[in-house]
Design a protein around this motif. Structure first.
Motif, PDB file in Angstrom:
ATOM      1  N   GLN A  55       0.816  -1.191   0.000  1.00  0.00           N
ATOM      2  CA  GLN A  55       0.000   0.000   0.000  1.00  0.00           C
ATOM      3  C   GLN A  55       0.867   1.267   0.000  1.00  0.00           C
ATOM      4  O   GLN A  55       0.604   2.210  -0.737  1.00  0.00           O
ATOM      5  CB  GLN A  55      -0.819  -0.031   1.274  1.00  0.00           C
ATOM      6  CG  GLN A  55      -2.132   0.612   1.160  1.00  0.00           C
ATOM      7  CD  GLN A  55      -3.026   0.037   2.237  1.00  0.00           C
ATOM      8  OE1 GLN A  55      -2.719   0.145   3.410  1.00  0.00           O
ATOM      9  NE2 GLN A  55      -4.096  -0.571   1.839  1.00  0.00           N
ATOM     10  N   ILE A  56       1.885   1.228   0.822  1.00  0.00           N
ATOM     11  CA  ILE A  56       2.781   2.389   0.901  1.00  0.00           C
ATOM     12  C   ILE A  56       3.486   2.583  -0.436  1.00  0.00           C
ATOM     13  O   ILE A  56       3.585   3.703  -0.949  1.00  0.00           O
ATOM     14  CB  ILE A  56       3.791   2.228   2.061  1.00  0.00           C
ATOM     15  CG1 ILE A  56       3.054   2.404   3.393  1.00  0.00           C
ATOM     16  CG2 ILE A  56       4.939   3.223   1.938  1.00  0.00           C
ATOM     17  CD1 ILE A  56       3.891   2.133   4.622  1.00  0.00           C
ATOM     18  N   ALA A  57       3.910   1.485  -1.056  1.00  0.00           N
ATOM     19  CA  ALA A  57       4.599   1.579  -2.342  1.00  0.00           C
ATOM     20  C   ALA A  57       3.673   2.184  -3.394  1.00  0.00           C
ATOM     21  O   ALA A  57       4.072   3.070  -4.164  1.00  0.00           O
ATOM     22  CB  ALA A  57       5.095   0.200  -2.771  1.00  0.00           C
ATOM     23  N   VAL A  58       2.421   1.720  -3.411  1.00  0.00           N
ATOM     24  CA  VAL A  58       1.464   2.226  -4.392  1.00  0.00           C
ATOM     25  C   VAL A  58       1.212   3.712  -4.149  1.00  0.00           C
ATOM     26  O   VAL A  58       1.177   4.522  -5.084  1.00  0.00           O
ATOM     27  CB  VAL A  58       0.134   1.420  -4.314  1.00  0.00           C
ATOM     28  CG1 VAL A  58      -0.963   2.107  -5.101  1.00  0.00           C
ATOM     29  CG2 VAL A  58       0.360   0.004  -4.824  1.00  0.00           C
ATOM     30  N   CYS A  59       1.078   4.052  -2.869  1.00  0.00           N
ATOM     31  CA  CYS A  59       0.818   5.444  -2.520  1.00  0.00           C
ATOM     32  C   CYS A  59       1.981   6.344  -2.935  1.00  0.00           C
ATOM     33  O   CYS A  59       1.779   7.418  -3.513  1.00  0.00           O
ATOM     34  CB  CYS A  59       0.552   5.515  -1.020  1.00  0.00           C
ATOM     35  SG  CYS A  59       0.576   7.158  -0.351  1.00  0.00           S
ATOM     36  N   LEU A  60       3.201   5.892  -2.683  1.00  0.00           N
ATOM     37  CA  LEU A  60       4.380   6.675  -3.081  1.00  0.00           C
ATOM     38  C   LEU A  60       4.407   6.841  -4.595  1.00  0.00           C
ATOM     39  O   LEU A  60       4.710   7.924  -5.115  1.00  0.00           O
ATOM     40  CB  LEU A  60       5.666   5.992  -2.608  1.00  0.00           C
ATOM     41  CG  LEU A  60       5.909   5.915  -1.098  1.00  0.00           C
ATOM     42  CD1 LEU A  60       7.247   5.231  -0.825  1.00  0.00           C
ATOM     43  CD2 LEU A  60       5.891   7.289  -0.460  1.00  0.00           C
ATOM     44  N   ALA A  61       4.080   5.761  -5.296  1.00  0.00           N
ATOM     45  CA  ALA A  61       4.102   5.813  -6.756  1.00  0.00           C
ATOM     46  C   ALA A  61       3.096   6.849  -7.256  1.00  0.00           C
ATOM     47  O   ALA A  61       3.384   7.615  -8.192  1.00  0.00           O
ATOM     48  CB  ALA A  61       3.790   4.443  -7.337  1.00  0.00           C
ATOM     49  N   GLU A  62       1.936   6.895  -6.618  1.00  0.00           N
ATOM     50  CA  GLU A  62       0.926   7.846  -7.069  1.00  0.00           C
ATOM     51  C   GLU A  62       1.340   9.287  -6.798  1.00  0.00           C
ATOM     52  O   GLU A  62       1.117  10.171  -7.622  1.00  0.00           O
ATOM     53  CB  GLU A  62      -0.401   7.556  -6.389  1.00  0.00           C
ATOM     54  CG  GLU A  62      -1.109   6.451  -7.122  1.00  0.00           C
ATOM     55  CD  GLU A  62      -2.265   5.908  -6.353  1.00  0.00           C
ATOM     56  OE1 GLU A  62      -2.434   6.313  -5.197  1.00  0.00           O
ATOM     57  OE2 GLU A  62      -2.977   5.090  -6.930  1.00  0.00           O
ATOM     58  N   LEU A  63       1.931   9.478  -5.632  1.00  0.00           N
ATOM     59  CA  LEU A  63       2.414  10.834  -5.330  1.00  0.00           C
ATOM     60  C   LEU A  63       3.458  11.248  -6.358  1.00  0.00           C
ATOM     61  O   LEU A  63       3.436  12.374  -6.872  1.00  0.00           O
ATOM     62  CB  LEU A  63       3.010  10.877  -3.925  1.00  0.00           C
ATOM     63  CG  LEU A  63       2.019  10.839  -2.776  1.00  0.00           C
ATOM     64  CD1 LEU A  63       2.757  10.757  -1.445  1.00  0.00           C
ATOM     65  CD2 LEU A  63       1.123  12.072  -2.803  1.00  0.00           C
ATOM     66  N   ALA A  64       4.356  10.335  -6.663  1.00  0.00           N
ATOM     67  CA  ALA A  64       5.420  10.643  -7.621  1.00  0.00           C
ATOM     68  C   ALA A  64       4.814  10.926  -9.000  1.00  0.00           C
ATOM     69  O   ALA A  64       5.191  11.885  -9.671  1.00  0.00           O
ATOM     70  CB  ALA A  64       6.412   9.496  -7.702  1.00  0.00           C
TER      71      ALA A  64
END
Lengths: 746, 217
Positions: A420-429
């Motif tokens: 979840q954190i990885a997906v969230c970081l990817a979206e922010l990026a």
């Protein structure tokens, strides 16, 4: 059947393996999760330098979760199943947790393993009961007393009373005058010693030599031990429990309370009495929402008369029984001996193998111990000792269970959190990249205009400003509509929970009525047959099913509403960058399958009390109707309370999801908005610059400025691209390690 | 302990001249091994998985025999490997006859293990205790006297418990005599009040019919 004439088919369970197979070191438990954790933390660091302030709260929260979240593994089972011995073998600390012929562990002990260059502040922290807790427990009998009191008012079970009396007297005798002031204290130590553990953790047993030392254990509520050197790659907290089916009722109660919220349960059973009714009962209680979280370890294989040949039979019998009881589950079963697992860790002693029995040596041979190694020799060479230790490791089952734990970890909620954190970081990026690309595009357009025809530059800048203002308005409206959606989410949860509360309480009332009826019928048929018992397991199971179904429905509803949110955000992205083809907001914010705890369903209720209490209940003379009413209220009081806890738990969980969804959409829309605002502000300054004197020098300065900004955009884009590449790799790794679990579970 | 002459003095015994010892306990608690020790010969085969499906009465017969007693109290001879022919539901208990002098005064009953979640089987095992002259509850030394054992035992009528002995089985798995002492001390304290006597199973091997009858006195 037990006749000589009836022989059973017996096969050896341990397949011979070549020694090279098991001398090859395995990756330590949690290696992949740790790798993902470290990489994600580094990415958070990198992104917080790139992203604006709007992302800071989200990044900080993610970082905190990654730092703090350890994997909790509860080691549970009946008393004397070998739980402490198992933990010693798994943590590679033979003899660390003391074991004893009598139940030894009196306190729930958490062992925290974390590799860190910094030594832990304290090696051991013991929390003693507060005086209220002690009073409630030792004088009142705690919840147990409350239950028995309700079952048969005025009747205090002699057993419980006697046990509490022993406990209280012993504590007072040991602690003397300082007894009262000790309560509520927290004791911290810089080193853990066997004496310390005996003082705080051991079950009071004055028969033991040195029994006089066991001074605090009666008044200790919990123990936390911290280790700096860890045999595991990922931070792990192992929870040792006193064990269920304990005739010392207070300890039994303590164990039940520790069952909440672990990521993995290692259920230790004894090979000598594998899977009794008490074991099955406990598995039923656990099974609910922790479907993939249990592994059964059949311990004490070394104590079987024929460890080699009995193994297959016992393992097959356990597996068959589990399939019968839980047809929908694939609970992995590992067979072995924690004793052997501890023994192999002591191979630095020349005679470490002296206690092996011939039958055990036979099993080791099957596990690949070469015939050339003579185990009856008192002194073995170090090479032979290490080969012997390898064979012990193999047949102790410790290697296999380490593998199962590692696999369970990779599908645990920790892996989901990381994902979840990885997906969230990817979206922010990605959303930052979108804003960035949009900026770059407009800069390039302006430079183009300036080159072609400097006169119209001012008009273009004005036009750009206008369209940015339009974006801002749009984003503003969108955020307002998010707030509306948040309200909608909350209403949705409220009505779902109201419905659930209604369903659960109806079930409780109907069940209570049925039981009261059934009891009246039973008494009518045979008033002599007075040991009628009420089994509430069906109610527990029914409530659990209802609860899980309602939770999943509510979660699915949230996801549906969530799916309405994202197209609106994508529209904004598309209007900024019509040709944007990247993926954004494609997965729901919350991975499916994470469900809240049903631990409260395992709470002991009045009707769980044993036959002696029922006998006493029936002994109290009462009219049949009155008795039925009493039974009805016993069931309703306890289970309505449980229903309440369940609903609150679900409410909390769903609320958290909504918070997370909102955080996510807000972070993204804020990211786009701040990008646009920044660009607008720059343009306003440049517009003012162009206003009035459009001399060549000013135009040059304008172009320089734009050029620098464009360069910064390109640099940032490269950084985002690199971060996204790394995030993809992390996600791929997390997916790969969770994907490999299923086929191995047989 | 008194001599064999005491046998059968108990009025409750419906088997004049023969005392009956019933061995009960949770599954895999060493009941069958103890039965063999009491009989004085390896008549039954212990197993690592619970296998005793019916109460099995080991008593005297001029030559080795096996018969099944059905629920309607009929006895039918069974071949040593022919048990499958009788539907399990029809069998009340099995009778194993062995030509041992000792069994002229004593019969020993092995029972299906308790605590396997089969209420019916548990009920039958406990039923067998009611007509016994002595009841021996087996508890394994490595995991002795759990709450489930205590609850089951204490649910039995007082008059049955008055004839009860607690036998600690698998004592050879405990290497240290000091540990064994401490275990026996705990059991005396925790379980002692509910039994006539707490002992190691190995001490009971030589229990005679007379001792069993004394247990009822």
């Amino acid at each position: 059947m037990g006749f000589e004439a009836r022989s059973s088919v017996r096969t050896a369970v341990i397949e011979p393996m070549s020694l090279s197979d098991h001398t090859k070191p395995d990756a330590p438990i949690g290696a992949r999760l740790e790798d993902a954790r470290v990489r994600l933390l580094a990415l958070i660091e990198r992104l917080s330098g790139l992203l604006g302030e709007h992302a800071a709260p989200l990044l900080e929260a993610a970082g905190r979760q990654l730092q703090q979240r350890s994997c909790r593994i509860a080691v549970i089972g009946q008393i004397k199943a070998g739980k402490s011995t198992f933990i010693n073998a798994l943590t590679e600390r033979p003899g660390f947790l003391p074991t004893d012929i009598n139940p030894w562990t009196a306190v729930v002990t958490a062992l925290h393993f974390r590799s860190s260059p910094m030594p832990p502040e304290h090696a051991a922290v013991f929390h003693l009961f507060s005086s209220e807790q002690w009073k409630e427990l030792a004088e009142g009998g705690g919840r147990l007393r409350e239950l028995t009191e309700r079952l048969v008012p005025g009747f205090q079970p002699d057993l419980l009373r006697a046990q509490l009396e022993v406990m209280r007297k012993r504590a007072e005798k040991r602690l003397g005058a300082k007894f009262a002031e000790l309560l509520g204290q927290c004791h911290r130590f810089e080193a853990v010693t066997p004496e310390l553990l005996a003082d705080y953790v051991s079950a009071g047993d004055d028969h033991a030599s040195g029994g006089a030392r066991r001074i605090y254990s009666d008044v200790t509520r919990s123990a936390d031990l911290y280790f700096n050197a860890s045999p595991f790659a990922y931070p792990i907290t192992l929870i040792d429990t006193p064990g269920t089916n304990d005739p010392f009722l207070v300890r039994d109660e303590i164990t039940r309370r520790s069952l909440e919220n672990p990521d993995i349960y290692v259920f230790v059973i004894s090979a000598l009495q594998p899977l009794s009714a008490a074991d099955i009962y406990m598995l039923r209680l656990l099974n609910g929402l922790h479907k993939d979280r249990i592994v059964v370890f059949i311990n004490r294989a070394d104590q079987l008369p024929n460890p080699g040949t009995d193994a297959a039979m016992i393992k097959a019998a356990v597996e068959q029984r589990l399939r019968l009881e839980f047809p929908a589950l694939e609970i992995p079963v590992v067979y072995g001996s924690a004793w052997l697992g501890n023994l192999r860790l002591q191979s630095d002693r020349g005679d470490f193998h002296a206690s092996l029995k011939p039958a055990q040596v036979k099993v080791l041979r099957q596990a690949g111990l070469p015939a050339s190694i003579d185990t009856s020799s008192h002194q073995l060479s170090s090479i032979d000792r290490s080969r012997l230790a390898a064979a012990m490791h193999m047949s102790s089952g410790m290697r296999e269970i380490a593998g199962v734990i590692a696999r369970l970890m990779s599908t645990s909620s920790i892996a989901m959190l990381q994902r979840q954190i990885a997906v969230c970081l990817a979206e922010l990026a990605r959303s930052a990249e979108v804003a960035d690309r949009a900026e770059l595009k407009s800069i390039e357009e302006l430079i183009e205009v300036r080159r072609r025809e400097s006169a119209s530059l001012r008009a273009s800048v004005a036009e750009e400003q206008k369209s940015l203002t339009a974006f801002e308005e749009r984003a503003e409206t969108l955020q307002a509509s998010f707030r509306g959606i948040e309200t909608h989410f909350k209403e949705l949860i409220a009505s779902a929970m109201q419905m659930l509360r209604h369903q659960l309480s109806t079930q409780v009332r109907e069940f209570a009525d049925e039981q009261a009826e059934a009891m009246l019928d039973a008494l009518e048929v045979s008033s002599r047959h007075r040991v009628w018992r009420c089994d509430v397991l069906p109610l527990r199971e029914q409530m659990e099913r209802t609860y899980v179904a309602a939770f999943e429905q509510a979660a699915a509803d949230l996801t549906r509403v969530e799916q309405f949110l994202y197209p609106q955000l994508r529209v904004i992205v598309a209007s900024l960058l019509p040709d944007y083809r990247g993926t954004l907001l494609e997965v729901p914010a919350w991975a499916p399958g994470v469900t809240p705890s049903v631990a409260s369903l395992a709470d002991k209720v009045a009707v769980d009390l044993g036959t002696p209490w029922w006998r006493q209940w029936f002994a109290v003379r009462r009219a049949a109707e009155e008795r039925a009413d009493h039974l009805r209220s016993l069931i309703e009081d306890d289970f309505l309370k449980i229903a309440d806890v369940l609903v609150r738990e679900a409410e909390g969980q769903l609320g958290q999801r909504v918070d997370y969804i909102m955080q996510r959409v807000n972070a993204i829309s804020m990211g786009l908005r701040t990008g646009i605002e920044r660009r607008s502000a720059n343009l306003a300054r440049e517009h003012a610059l162009l206003d009035g004197t459009a001399d060549e020098e000013t135009l040059m300065r304008f172009e320089d400025e734009q050029g620098r900004r464009a360069e910064a955009c390109v640099r940032k884009q490269e950084a985002y691209a690199a971060a996204l590449k790394e995030l993809d790799a992390v996600l791929e790794m997390l997916d790969a390690s969770s994907g490999e679990v299923r086929p191995h579970l047989q | 302990m008194s001599a064999d002459a005491d046998i059968g003095t108990d009025a409750r015994s419906s088997r004049p001249g023969r005392a009956r010892i019933v061995v009960v306990g949770e599954f895999n608690s060493g009941k069958t091994t103890l039965v063999n020790a009491l009989v004085g010969a390896p008549v039954l085969t212990p197993s690592a998985v619970a296998r005793t499906a019916h109460p099995t009465v080991v008593g005297f017969a001029p030559k080795p025999s096996l018969s099944a007693e059905t629920t309607d109290r009929r006895r039918m001879p069974v071949a040593w490997d022919g048990l499958d022919a009788v539907a399990p539901g029809d069998i009340r208990r099995l009778h194993v006859g062995v030509p041992l002098e000792r069994l002229k005064r004593l019969s020993v009953v092995d029972t299906p293990g308790l605590g396997l979640a089969d209420g019916e089987s548990d009920r039958r095992s406990l039923q067998a205790c009611r007509t016994a002259d002595a009841v021996i509850w087996c508890t394994p030394a490595m995991q002795a006297w759990k709450a489930s054992e205590e609850q089951t035992w204490r649910a039995l009528p007082e008059r049955v418990r008055a004839r009860g002995l607690l036998a600690v089985t698998f004592a050879d798995a405990i290497a240290s005599p000091a540990d064994m002492d401490r275990l026996m001390q705990r059991l005396s304290a925790e379980a002692g009040p509910y039994f006539r006597r707490v002992a190691m199973a190995s001490e009971l091997g030589s229990l005679t019919a007379g001792d069993a009858a004394v247990g009822t006195a």
